[in-house]
Structures are given as structure tokens and as C-alpha cells.
Write a protein that holds these residues in place. Structure first.
Motif, PDB file in Angstrom:
ATOM      1  N   HIS A  91       0.828  -1.215   0.000  1.00  0.00           N
ATOM      2  CA  HIS A  91       0.000   0.000   0.000  1.00  0.00           C
ATOM      3  C   HIS A  91       0.852   1.249   0.000  1.00  0.00           C
ATOM      4  O   HIS A  91       0.615   2.192  -0.749  1.00  0.00           O
ATOM      5  CB  HIS A  91      -0.898   0.026   1.235  1.00  0.00           C
ATOM      6  N   GLU A  92       1.860   1.239   0.881  1.00  0.00           N
ATOM      7  CA  GLU A  92       2.636   2.463   1.065  1.00  0.00           C
ATOM      8  C   GLU A  92       3.492   2.776  -0.147  1.00  0.00           C
ATOM      9  O   GLU A  92       3.711   3.923  -0.474  1.00  0.00           O
ATOM     10  CB  GLU A  92       3.468   2.361   2.324  1.00  0.00           C
ATOM     11  N   GLY A 116       3.046   6.104  -2.426  1.00  0.00           N
ATOM     12  CA  GLY A 116       4.198   7.012  -2.436  1.00  0.00           C
ATOM     13  C   GLY A 116       4.676   7.395  -1.055  1.00  0.00           C
ATOM     14  O   GLY A 116       5.481   8.306  -0.896  1.00  0.00           O
ATOM     15  N   GLU A 117       4.146   6.690  -0.034  1.00  0.00           N
ATOM     16  CA  GLU A 117       4.532   7.021   1.339  1.00  0.00           C
ATOM     17  C   GLU A 117       5.998   6.697   1.608  1.00  0.00           C
ATOM     18  O   GLU A 117       6.616   7.279   2.491  1.00  0.00           O
ATOM     19  CB  GLU A 117       3.679   6.229   2.339  1.00  0.00           C
ATOM     20  N   LEU A 118       6.519   5.743   0.851  1.00  0.00           N
ATOM     21  CA  LEU A 118       7.879   5.293   1.130  1.00  0.00           C
ATOM     22  C   LEU A 118       8.895   5.863   0.143  1.00  0.00           C
ATOM     23  O   LEU A 118      10.065   5.516   0.186  1.00  0.00           O
ATOM     24  CB  LEU A 118       7.949   3.760   1.074  1.00  0.00           C
ATOM     25  N   THR A 119       8.411   6.743  -0.714  1.00  0.00           N
ATOM     26  CA  THR A 119       9.287   7.230  -1.784  1.00  0.00           C
ATOM     27  C   THR A 119      10.578   7.816  -1.236  1.00  0.00           C
ATOM     28  O   THR A 119      11.666   7.510  -1.724  1.00  0.00           O
ATOM     29  CB  THR A 119       8.552   8.289  -2.618  1.00  0.00           C
ATOM     30  N   ILE A 120      10.425   8.639  -0.201  1.00  0.00           N
ATOM     31  CA  ILE A 120      11.607   9.346   0.294  1.00  0.00           C
ATOM     32  C   ILE A 120      12.630   8.376   0.887  1.00  0.00           C
ATOM     33  O   ILE A 120      13.804   8.408   0.535  1.00  0.00           O
ATOM     34  CB  ILE A 120      11.202  10.400   1.344  1.00  0.00           C
ATOM     35  N   ILE A 121      12.147   7.486   1.757  1.00  0.00           N
ATOM     36  CA  ILE A 121      13.099   6.572   2.395  1.00  0.00           C
ATOM     37  C   ILE A 121      13.677   5.610   1.361  1.00  0.00           C
ATOM     38  O   ILE A 121      14.872   5.296   1.367  1.00  0.00           O
ATOM     39  CB  ILE A 121      12.448   5.813   3.587  1.00  0.00           C
ATOM     40  N   HIS A 153       8.727  -5.188   7.434  1.00  0.00           N
ATOM     41  CA  HIS A 153       8.410  -4.078   6.539  1.00  0.00           C
ATOM     42  C   HIS A 153       9.688  -3.357   6.148  1.00  0.00           C
ATOM     43  O   HIS A 153       9.956  -3.095   4.972  1.00  0.00           O
ATOM     44  CB  HIS A 153       7.458  -3.142   7.285  1.00  0.00           C
ATOM     45  N   TRP A 154      10.506  -3.089   7.159  1.00  0.00           N
ATOM     46  CA  TRP A 154      11.741  -2.335   6.949  1.00  0.00           C
ATOM     47  C   TRP A 154      12.754  -3.153   6.156  1.00  0.00           C
ATOM     48  O   TRP A 154      13.443  -2.640   5.274  1.00  0.00           O
ATOM     49  CB  TRP A 154      12.304  -1.930   8.317  1.00  0.00           C
ATOM     50  N   THR A 155      12.815  -4.446   6.476  1.00  0.00           N
ATOM     51  CA  THR A 155      13.757  -5.317   5.762  1.00  0.00           C
ATOM     52  C   THR A 155      13.401  -5.387   4.281  1.00  0.00           C
ATOM     53  O   THR A 155      14.269  -5.274   3.415  1.00  0.00           O
ATOM     54  CB  THR A 155      13.727  -6.728   6.364  1.00  0.00           C
ATOM     55  N   LEU A 156      12.107  -5.575   4.021  1.00  0.00           N
ATOM     56  CA  LEU A 156      11.678  -5.653   2.621  1.00  0.00           C
ATOM     57  C   LEU A 156      12.003  -4.363   1.893  1.00  0.00           C
ATOM     58  O   LEU A 156      12.524  -4.363   0.778  1.00  0.00           O
ATOM     59  CB  LEU A 156      10.165  -5.922   2.555  1.00  0.00           C
TER      60      LEU A 156
END
Lengths: 860, 261
Positions: A22-23, A27-32, A316-319
Motif C-alpha cells: 500500500h505504502e 508514495g509514502e515510502l518514496t523518500i526513504i 516491513h523495513w527489511t523488505l
């Protein structure tokens, strides 16, 4: 997410995947994602690219010795050494160097004779044209037995053509072609004449190897780095003082200094890339933590356990990290190929292998960034209180310094160390960085407060902008530190680049002599003077040279340590070998220099590029015997003013007092002398003269033809070594510029990430200000001025920081004289304002264009 | 309470519709409304009835699809974003359910903001005085995160009054607060409103809060009605107000009394 059930302990897996899906889509994760991609891509491309460039530079420079390592000796090598090299699968080649006359009919020519084995050269290219009309030369190894390759001037000076026979020693050999490139030619400073290359199998036929003849045997080795290092470790203890074991770096001081500086610079640039990337990851993960606070609080409020949340976010972070690292590797590989292609015409990278180092370093960097730089935000995220559901999620976390900064700092240190393999440089960069950040933080707040007072009297937009700056001092000072560091690094690279390049350029000013003429007899001076004048050849005049020894100081005999005779002891010899700062070389030199024959001269005037540091230069008509001593030699031999030095010229012995000590600029390629006397001391001795000429390529044949009339004059040709140095400097310059572009790119992306990180807060603020009736122009200007002011403050602090850093780097790392660059201050401030202003404006443009109702809806 | 019969806000035949894919969604239907200067009016209704949309248009944050909106005789429906901003800066104050304070600013700085935007010279003095009035004299330098919900809303109230607006829009001002705090906030709003003589337009679904207004209108599925039963009988000027009012888009016979501009 609403389907979370507190008891569903395995649900975290699917939830985590769903969250990522979803994120990513929203585009919620675009920056990271971009931050990690950036880190990995930067590190990969910088490591890979600078690795390739380093490899190309090193392999190009190994061309200057034709091998990876060379063993030079005055007799044949012990077969055990060759057996050992074979057992390590190291390739070897043999070379015998001597000087001999080449004859063709009545013509004769002193030539440099290179007898080489069939495998020569091991590195670089020996290129030959088999006919003068041939456009491209071909790459060859040794000539076949019975034939020779000669330098073009041999043809003109002996009046022969390809296919003719010349005699070397007593062997008649056929000229099979003219040689255009000799890979290890540049290393040889003292070239008696043009080179003739023959097969080593023909050497016995020449009968040149006789007891007492001056023969140099060289054994060339090349192979895998590991094998070469093993071999080196094995062979080094066996090297005696009449033998020399060297690599490309040791072969040539000047070249090695350039390579050294280039290497340091490239790894510095790469390290700066890492720091910038790490900043991007840190900024982005902090934002990530804040954005996800509400999700975690809601999860917990709905009854999810801490371990559930932890597992969910760990996965989530690992992926996310894996995805980002993979993308970063691809992007980095692309960037590297792009860079490699861009310089393909300058630098031959064809044989530079893509090693595992960039992959490993980049993946490790990605993991370290994803873990170390994100551990604090993620941990605080997992700890988010369900109470937030009630108290609201908009509580800004202000960055504070504490123990949680330790993992990123350690990670940074680890990265720097892995990258540079230099613990001092890494620690210095890190500690310096931390201290500087603290100072910047305080200084920045001070400046922002000062700006607020000024702003009150300025226009409304400035007022609001500076008020915003000051009011958001905590957030801004963190941004300010990153802006400052980014700008500082860019300035630093620019300044260091230009000062490194200008220092290099200064080594070869125009009219730098590239030929040295020695053994000029007195009756040859006039025709030579007439010739240089007629043909407009830049030269440094003619110096009388007397060959003599320093045999005693204050009556105490000096010890003759050196067994190996040095053929020419002119100033140039000293200029090439002697580096005041190269302490180690100096000590070796000092042992050799003690008893060797010196080139002595007399002068009426103090020579150019010389400076008296104690005592006084003599008057022209002063008949009293005096000597002026070069300062380094004086220091090494503990010679003081007033000391009595005894010299031996032939069978004559004379003693003179030291009346001055001179500092000599050995960097200049002037004719320099260690001992300079007044005329009355040396006048009575027979002498030859020496001169230094700058011969253009077009005049080369003319000059050589003319000099053929003076067979007793020895010509030392430095044109090739200088041309090679110049081409290496050009390659290094291109490398530095390309890496600079990559660092600028990394810096820009960090700034964008920074602005992005403040976007939600800005959006909310704009919404409120809009609602309260602020005009569009006011909002636009206040945003613009805020970034401009931030950029200008960052630029100012960056300039100060750059100045300090440049001074330290110049004096401590690069061994250059320190210098100040106030002209870059304006550049720093202006560029900071422009850069941060435009990036800020561009990033906020979308927000500024939104209508107030859209803004307010998004905010609520 | 003294009510100035001059109309400060006037709406005629206002509709608002939005395009959602290929369908047109009507949010507000042919609304008419007049608000007299100094009057306090509550717009009540359930969630999704269109209260906040109406408030956005009345305050010049948004534009109607059709119809006219006059605020202080200025035709908001003809104004662009910039002109509407100017009208807001000069005449309008806001109080939101979410408080909408700027987190990085202190309480005092938040309060000062509209005064600074309006170029008022004594922003700080006024800000301090207003914060004292709402009982936060000792919290001037506190950031929103250091304040409770009620305190944050008091800061928002102080901010709403600092630029001496002609009309104050309050969107569920007690919606995020407990009843006791909500009561206190309500008192503050009405007290200050009375003291400053500001017109108050209040959007709420809280009947008790609505009851404190001189007049109440009800939104239901984008349609505005004025249940006469809800009108307080003892308010001065109620007849005038009632006679002027408004609405009933369903009722073809009634037309707005006051048309200005």
C-alpha cells in the motif's frame, strides 16, 4: 489494517506485506526508498568508478615501468628468484640496458641499448611502425633475433632507412621498424641517445658484455595482486644495497606524488558521498518514524502487542531495504557505466575489471544505513504510545543529541574506515564532523536569531521568513547543519581540486626544459648559443660544471658510503631525486649523497629560484675563495656558516669556507646545484658545461640533427617523461571532475530529502496562514526568503568550515602549502542561497499552488 | 446583546457541486442566508450534511458552484484566491475543531500571527493581553505540544480575536474537548464575542452549544432550514432576524429579504 486482531500472532507477516504494498503505491515510502537507493547508488558508483579509475591510473602508470614490479641489478639474477616467481604464476621479462655506439657506414651514434626478452613488456604497450608511411603503429613484444627497432631519430642521425643494417657492438642487425612508444622509457632519466631495441638473444653476439662494462639488468614481474604481494614479501629481505626493487610509485617521485594525491582525493570524494547519503537516510527515516506513529498507535490501541508491531515493522523495513538496495545497485551500476563511457576516450578502462568491492561495499552501506541510521526512529516508532490516539499525532520530535546518536556515528565510522582503510582519516573526519556539527548548531541558531531582529525591520515577507527561521530554529538548525555540510563539502572539493590542479600545473610551466645537454666543451658553447638563438629555443643558459667530491668537513674526512656510481651528478639529478618533504627518500639519499661525485659550478649572481637563508652571497670581484651550500645538504651533513669544506677535483685538493646557505626550489626544473662557488675557486680547473633546453616536438629532428655534429655532448631527454606525466594529470583531472559531479548530485538529493522532510509541517503552516488571510505573494516570498536565508547562512558557515578544512587538508594530508580562498566565500554564500532557495522553492511550488480549501482539507 | 441590523454576510441561491468521476455530487443546494452584524448564528446538522462545506464558502476559503456570497459587502464569489485572502485577513477570524496551531511556534507566536499578517503594530502586547484573558498568561512560551487540548483551543480563540475580526467562524470548536473543558471554551468564545462585538458563525452538531447562539439554522443533505422552534424567544432583535431570514430552498415563496452589494 482495520482487520488487525490482537490474537492473530501470525498476521504480522501478511500485514507487513500489505503495508509495504500500500505504502509503495501511495508514495509514502518514496523518500526513504530514494534515500537508501541514493546511498547505495552513490557508494556503488563512486567505489566502482573510482576503483576503475584508480585501476586505470595505476595500470597506466605501471606502464611507466612496463611491469607491476621491477628488480634492477648490476649482475644477472639468482635463478631461485625466477623459479619463485614462476611458482607463483607471475609473468616475468628480462631487459638489459646499456649504452653503445651504433654504426651505419661512416656514421655513428651513441644510443641507448635495450635488449629485451620475448615477453617484454608485461604492462603497457611497445608500439612500432614497420614503415614510415604506416598510419597506426602496432603493438609488439621483442623484435625477432637479428633485427632491431629504433627510435625515429636514429634514422635521421645515422642516415639510414627501415630495412638497412646497423652495427651494434660487433653484431650487424636489420632495422625492422621505428618504435613510437616505449612503456618504461619515461622512467629512465639519463638517456645517452635515441633508443635501439634488440632481442636479448642477440646480446652475446654484440660482445658488449665485458668485464667492467656498465650494464643494468632488469627483471620485470607482473601478475595477480595477491601473488605479486606474496612475491614482494618474499623477495624484499633478499634485496641488497646494489639492487633495487620498485613499483610504479617508487619509480618516480613526481608521478607517485600525483597518484598519491589523486588516490587520496578520490577516496575523500567517495567518503563525502557516503556522508551525504547517510544524512539522507537519517533524515528520511526520522520522517518515516513520525509518519508511522499514528499507524502504530492505532495498532496498539486495537490491541496489537509490542512484539507484533516490532515484527511487522522489522519485516516491513527489511523488505523496503532489500528493494531499495537492489534498485540502488542497478542505478549505481548504470551510473558507473555512464561515467566509464564518458571517460572512455580519456582513459583506457577496457582491462579494468568490475570487482566485488563496489557490490560488497554498497550492499553493506545500504544495510548499515537502513539499520544504524534508522534504528532510533524505528525503535521510537515501535514504542509509540497508544495514548497518541487520544492526544494526537502531530507532536514534532525535535532532534536532540543523546546516546541514540551513537549507532549512526559508529556506522559512519565503520563505513569511512572500510572505504578509506585509513583509521586516522576516518576518525578525523568523524570527530571533526561531530564537533563541527555542534558548533554549527550553536552558530546557526545565533545567526537565525540575529536574522529575526534584522527581519523585523525588513519587509513583511522577510519578517515572516526570518521569523519562521527563528521560530523553527530546532528543525532548521538540523537542516542548516546538513545544508552547511553539503555546501562545505562541495566547496572543499572545488577548492581542493583547483589547488591540486594548479599545483600540478605549476610543476610544468611553459618552457620547462625537457632536454639536458651535458659534457659541452668550451669551444662548443658559441655554436650552440648561436643555434638556440637562431632557432628560438628556450634554454637556461650554459653552466660550467666541474666534477668533484666533498672529501672533508672541517678537516674530518667524509665517509664514502655509496658503491654505485651515479653517471651524472648535475643539479637535475638532485632535482629529480631530492624532495625536501620526502623524509624517507631523503635519508636514503643522504647515505648515498655523502661521498658521491658532485656537479660543482661557479656563479657571479645568485641563481634563480635560490634564496639565501643565512650568510651572504659574494661580490662579483671578490677573490677570496667561498662556497654556498644547499640548505638540505647543509642540514644533513651538519654544515654551518664558516665551516671549511675540502673538495677533490681530479688530483687537486682545496678547502673553502662556507659563506652562505641557500634554499633551492627543487620543484622548478631549473638547473640547480648543491655547491656553488665564486669564480676564483674553480676557474683554474678544466671544465665542461651543461645547459637545459625546451625543445618543441617540431624542432626535435632539427635539434637532434644539429647535435649530431657534436658527438661528445650527451643529451638527456625528459620530453617523454613529461608528456606521460601530463597525460596522467589530465586523466586524474577528468576523474576528479566526474566524481565531483556525482558528489554534487548526492548533495542535491540530500537537500531535496531535507526539504521533503519538512513538507507536511510546511503544508499545515501554509494552510493555516492561507486561512488567516496571508496573500499568495507573501507566502511565496516568505518561503523563498526562508530558503534563501537558510542557504545563505549555510553558505557562510560552509565557507568558514571549508577554509579551516582546506587548511588542515593541505597542510596535513596533501603536503601542500596552506592558502586562503576568500573569493570562494561569496561563491559559497551566493551558491547556498541560490541552490537552497531554488530547491526549496521547487519543492514547495506544488504546495504554494494549492487553493486554500484544498490545503485546509489536506491538513484536517 | 445588541444586534446591528446591517447584514454582514449574505448568501443567495448558493449551490456547490463536485464532479466525482462521471457523476455530479451536489453538496449544497440553492441556499439563501443573511447574517446581521453582531449576530451569533449556529449551523447545526449531522456529519456529512454539508456544514463545513458551507462554512468554507462563507469564509471565502472555497467558491460556490453557482450563487452569490457577500461578506462585508464584498462579492466573494467573484473574487480570486488572492482577493479572498485579503478579505479574510481584514475581516475574518477562525476557530477550528483541530485547533490548527503551528506546532513550531509558541502560544504567543501563534496568537500574534494574524496581527502580524495584518501589519498591526502592537501584535505582542495584544497577544499577551488576549492570552491573559483566556487564562494562559503563564503559558506564553509554551509550544502546542506542551499544552492540553483545552489550552490549545484557548490559544486558537485568542488567535481568532487578535486581529479584531468583524466575523468569526468556528467549526466544532468544542468537538475535540471533554464536556467540562468544552463548556469553558464555549464561555470564552461567547464572552469574547460579546466583548468585541464580533459576528459569530458557529458550525456544530452540539445542540447545547447551538442553543447559546441567537439563531440556529439546520443543514440536512445540503439543504438549509431554520426551525423556528429553535429560535430563542427572549433575544433582542429576534423578530428582525426572523423576519429577515431566510432559506428554505424548497419553499419557492420565500425570498431573501436583504440583498446587498
Amino acid at each position: 489494517m482495520s482487520s488487525v486482531k490482537p490474537t492473530a500472532s501470525t498476521k504480522w507477516l501478511s500485514q507487513s506485506l500489505r503495508l509495504l504494498h500500500h505504502e509503495l503505491r501511495r508514495g509514502e515510502l518514496t523518500i526513504i526508498f530514494l534515500a537508501i537507493v541514493l546511498a547505495v547508488a552513490t557508494v556503488f558508483s563512486l567505489t566502482g568508478f573510482s576503483g576503475q579509475i584508480k585501476h586505470a591510473i595505476v595500470s597506466n602508470s605501471t606502464n611507466t615501468i612496463g611491469a607491476d614490479r621491477v628488480l634492477r641489478m648490476s649482475s644477472e639474477v639468482d635463478s631461485a628468484i625466477l623459479e619463485k616467481s614462476q611458482s607463483l604464476a607471475i609473468k616475468s621479462a628480462r631487459k638489459i640496458e646499456t649504452e653503445s655506439m651504433a654504426f651505419a657506414g661512416d656514421n655513428m651514434l651513441l644510443s641507448e641499448l635495450d635488449a629485451v626478452s620475448d615477453t617484454y613488456p608485461l604492462r603497457g604497450e611497445l608500439r612500432v611502425k614497420t614503415s614510415l608511411t604506416q598510419a597506426e603503429s602496432t603493438v609488439v613484444n621483442a623484435p625477432s633475433p637479428g633485427s632491431v627497432w629504433v627510435e625515429p631519430s636514429v634514422l635521421s642521425r645515422l642516415n639510414v632507412e627501415i630495412g638497412d643494417i646497423i652495427e651494434i657492438g660487433v653484431a650487424p642487425l636489420t632495422i625492422a621498424g621505428v618504435v613510437t612508444d616505449i612503456p618504461d622509457r619515461s622512467y629512465r632519466a639519463f638517456i645517452a641517445g635515441p633508443t635501439v631495441i634488440l632481442n636479448i638473444a642477440d646480446m652475446p653476439k654484440t660482445e658488449l658484455i665485458q668485464p667492467g662494462s656498465r650494464i643494468t639488468y632488469k627483471y620485470l614481474f607482473a601478475g595477480e595482486t595477491d601473488a605479486i604481494e606474496t612475491f614482494e614479501t618474499w623477495i624484499k629481505p633478499q634485496i641488497n644495497e646494489t639492487q633495487r626493487w620498485y613499483d610504479a610509485k617508487a619509480a618516480q617521485n613526481r608521478l607517485s606524488r600525483i597518484l598519491d594525491t589523486a588516490e587520496k582525493f578520490l577516496s575523500l570524494a567517495s567518503m563525502l558521498g557516503i556522508v551525504l547519503a547517510a544524512v539522507a537516510v537519517a533524515v528520511a527515516s526520522r520522517r518515516y518514524g513520525q509518519r508511522h506513529q499514528s499507524t502504530v498507535s492505532i495498532f496498539k490501541a486495537l490491541g496489537a502487542s509490542i512484539s507484533h508491531v516490532r515484527k511487522l515493522y522489522c519485516l516491513h523495513w527489511t523488505l523496503l531495504s532489500c528493494l531499495s538496495i537492489a534498485t540502488g545497485l542497478l542505478l549505481g551500476y548504470g551510473l558507473m557505466l555512464l561515467g566509464v563511457n564518458a571517460i572512455a576516450s580519456y582513459l583506457s578502462l577496457a582491462d579494468a575489471p568490475v570487482t566485488f568491492k563496489p557490490f560488497v561495499t554498497a550492499i553493506f552501506t545500504g544495510l548499515l544505513c537502513a539499520i544504524a541510521f534508522a534504528i532510533h526512529p524505528i525503535m521510537s516508532l515501535v514504542k509509540s504510545s497508544p495514548l497518541n490516539v487520544i492526544r494526537g499525532f502531530n507532536q514534532e520530535q525535535v532532534a536532540r543529541f543523546g546516546w541514540h546518536q551513537l549507532p549512526p556515528l559508529l556506522a559512519l565510522f565503520l563505513l569511512l574506515f572500510i572505504f578509506s582503510q585509513d583509521i586516522v582519516m576516518s576518525a578525523a573526519l568523524l570527530l571533526g564532523g561531530v564537533v563541527v556539527s555542534f558548533i554549527l548548531l550553536l552558530f546557526g541558531r545565533g545567526l537565525m536569531s540575529a536574522g529575526r531582529s534584522v527581519g523585523t525591520k525588513a519587509g513583511k515577507s522577510w519578517h515572516l521568513a526570518l521569523a519562521n527561521l527563528k521560530r523553527r530554529a530546532s528543525e532548521n538548525s538540523v537542516q542548516l547543519v546538513s545544508f552547511t555540510i553539503a555546501i562545505k563539502l562541495l566547496l572543499l572539493i572545488t577548492v581542493m581540486k583547483s589547488s591540486i590542479l594548479s599545483e600540478w600545473e605549476q610543476q610544468f610551466p611553459e618552457d620547462t626544459p625537457n632536454h639536458y645537454l651535458i659534457n659541452i666543451t668550451q669551444n662548443q658553447i658559441d655554436p650552440l648559443k648561436a643555434f638556440v638563438e637562431e632557432n628560438n629555443i628556450a634554454n637556461q643558459g650554459f653552466y660550467h660544471v666541474y666534477r668533484g667530491r666533498l672529501s672533508a668537513i672541517n678537516g674530518i674526512k667524509t665517509v664514502d658510503e655509496d658503491k654505485e656510481e651515479t653517471p651524472v651528478t648535475s643539479g637535475e639529478n638532485a632535482a629529480t631525486d631530492k624532495k625536501p618533504k620526502a623524509k624517507k627518500a631523503e635519508q636514503q639519499e643522504s647515505r648515498q649523497g655523502m661521498g658521491r661525485e658532485l656537479g660543482l659550478t661557479w656563479r657571479d649572481e645568485i641563481p634563480e629560484e635560490n634564496e639565501i637563508i643565512s650568510g651572504q652571497w659574494w661580490q662579483v670581484d671578490d677573490e677570496k675563495p667561498q662556497v654556498s651550500v644547499e640548505s638540505n645538504i647543509a642540514e644533513r651533513l651538519a654544515i654551518k656558516l664558516g665551516d671549511e669544506l675540502t673538495f677533490t677535483i681530479g688530483s687537486d685538493v682545496f678547502t673553502v669556507p662556507v659563506t652562505s646557505i641557500r634554499e633551492v626550489n627543487w620543484q622548478s626544473r631549473q638547473l640547480n646545484f648543491i655547491m656553488v662557488f665564486n669564480q676564483s675557486v674553480l676557474d683554474k680547473f678544466p671544465t665542461t658545461s651543461i645547459s637545459a633546453w625546451s625543445i618543441m616536438d617540431k624542432d626535435r629532428d632539427l635539434v637532434y640533427r644539429f647535435l649530431a655534429n657534436f658527438p661528445t655532448i650527451t643529451v638527456m631527454d625528459f620530453a617523454a617523461i613529461m608528456a606521460q606525466l601530463n597525460s596522467i594529470i589530465e586523466q586524474v583531472t577528468v576523474a576528479i571532475q566526474l566524481i565531483l559531479i556525482l558528489v554534487v548530485l548526492a548533495g542535491s538529493l540530500v537537500l531535496v530529502a531535507q526539504v521533503q522532510a519538512s513538507m507536511e509541517e510546511r503544508e499545515r503552516e501554509l494552510a493555516i496562514l492561507r486561512t488567516l488571510g496571508a496573500k499568495g505573494s507573501l507566502l511565496r516570498n516568505s518561503v523563498l526568503f526562508e530558503f534563501v536565508a537558510l542557504g545563505a547562512i549555510a553558505g557562510l558557515m560552509a565557507s568558514i568550515g571549508m577554509e579551516i578544512a582546506v587548511y588542515i587538508l593541505q597542510s596535513q594530508v596533501f603536503n601542500m602549502p596552506g592558502s586562503f580562498h576568500f573569493q570562494y566565500w561569496l561563491v559559497g554564500i551566493g551558491a547556498g542561497a541560490l541552490f537552497v532557495g531554488s530547491i526549496g522553492m521547487l519543492s514547495c511550488w506544488r504546495l504554494l499552488k494549492l487553493s486554500s480549501v484544498t490545503l485546509i482539507r489536506r491538513t484536517m | 446583546m445588541q444586534v446591528n441590523s446591517e447584514s454582514i454576510l449574505s448568501v443567495k441561491d448558493l449551490t456547490k457541486s463536485v464532479q466525482v468521476e462521471d457523476k455530479t455530487l451536489v453538496l449544497l443546494q440553492a441556499l439563501n442566508l443573511n447574517v446581521a452584524a453582531g449576530e451569533s448564528i449556529a449551523i447545526v446538522g449531522s456529519s456529512g450534511s454539508g456544514k463545513t462545506t458551507l462554512l468554507s464558502i462563507l469564509a471565502g476559503l472555497d467558491l460556490p458552484s453557482t450563487g452569490q456570497v457577500y461578506l462585508k459587502n464584498q462579492p466573494l464569489h467573484q473574487f480570486n484566491e488572492e482577493q479572498r485572502s485579503q478579505v479574510r485577513a481584514q475581516h475574518v477570524g477562525f476557530i477550528f475543531q483541530q485547533f490548527l496551531l503551528i506546532n513550531s511556534l509558541t502560544a504567543l507566536e501563534n496568537v500574534m500571527l494574524p496581527a502580524e499578517l495584518a501589519n498591526m503594530p502592537d501584535a505582542q502586547v495584544r497577544g499577551e493581553a488576549l492570552l491573559a484573558q483566556v487564562g494562559l498568561a503563564d503559558r506564553l512560551d509554551h509550544y502546542p505540544s506542551q499544552l492540553s487540548g483545552g489550552e490549545q483551543q484557548r490559544v486558537a480563540i485568542a488567535r481568532a480575536f487578535i486581529a479584531q475580526p468583524d466575523i468569526l467562524f468556528a467549526d466544532e470548536p468544542t468537538g475535540n474537548l471533554d464536556s467540562k473543558t468544552g463548556q469553558h471554551i464555549t464561555d470564552l468564545i461567547f464572552d469574547l464575542n460579546a466583548k468585541e462585538g464580533t459576528t459569530l458563525v458557529l458550525v456544530t452538531h452540539d445542540a447545547k452549544l447551538a442553543a447559546r447562539c441567537q439563531r440556529q439554522v439546520e443543514m440536512d443533505s445540503g439543504i438549509l432550514t431554520e426551525p423556528s422552534a429553535l429560535v430563542a424567544t427572549d433575544d433582542l432583535g429576534k423578530d428582525q432576524i426572523n423576519s429577515k431570514n431566510i432559506n428554505q430552498s424548497e419553499s419557492e415563496t420565500q425570498t431573501p429579504v436583504s440583498q446587498e452589494g
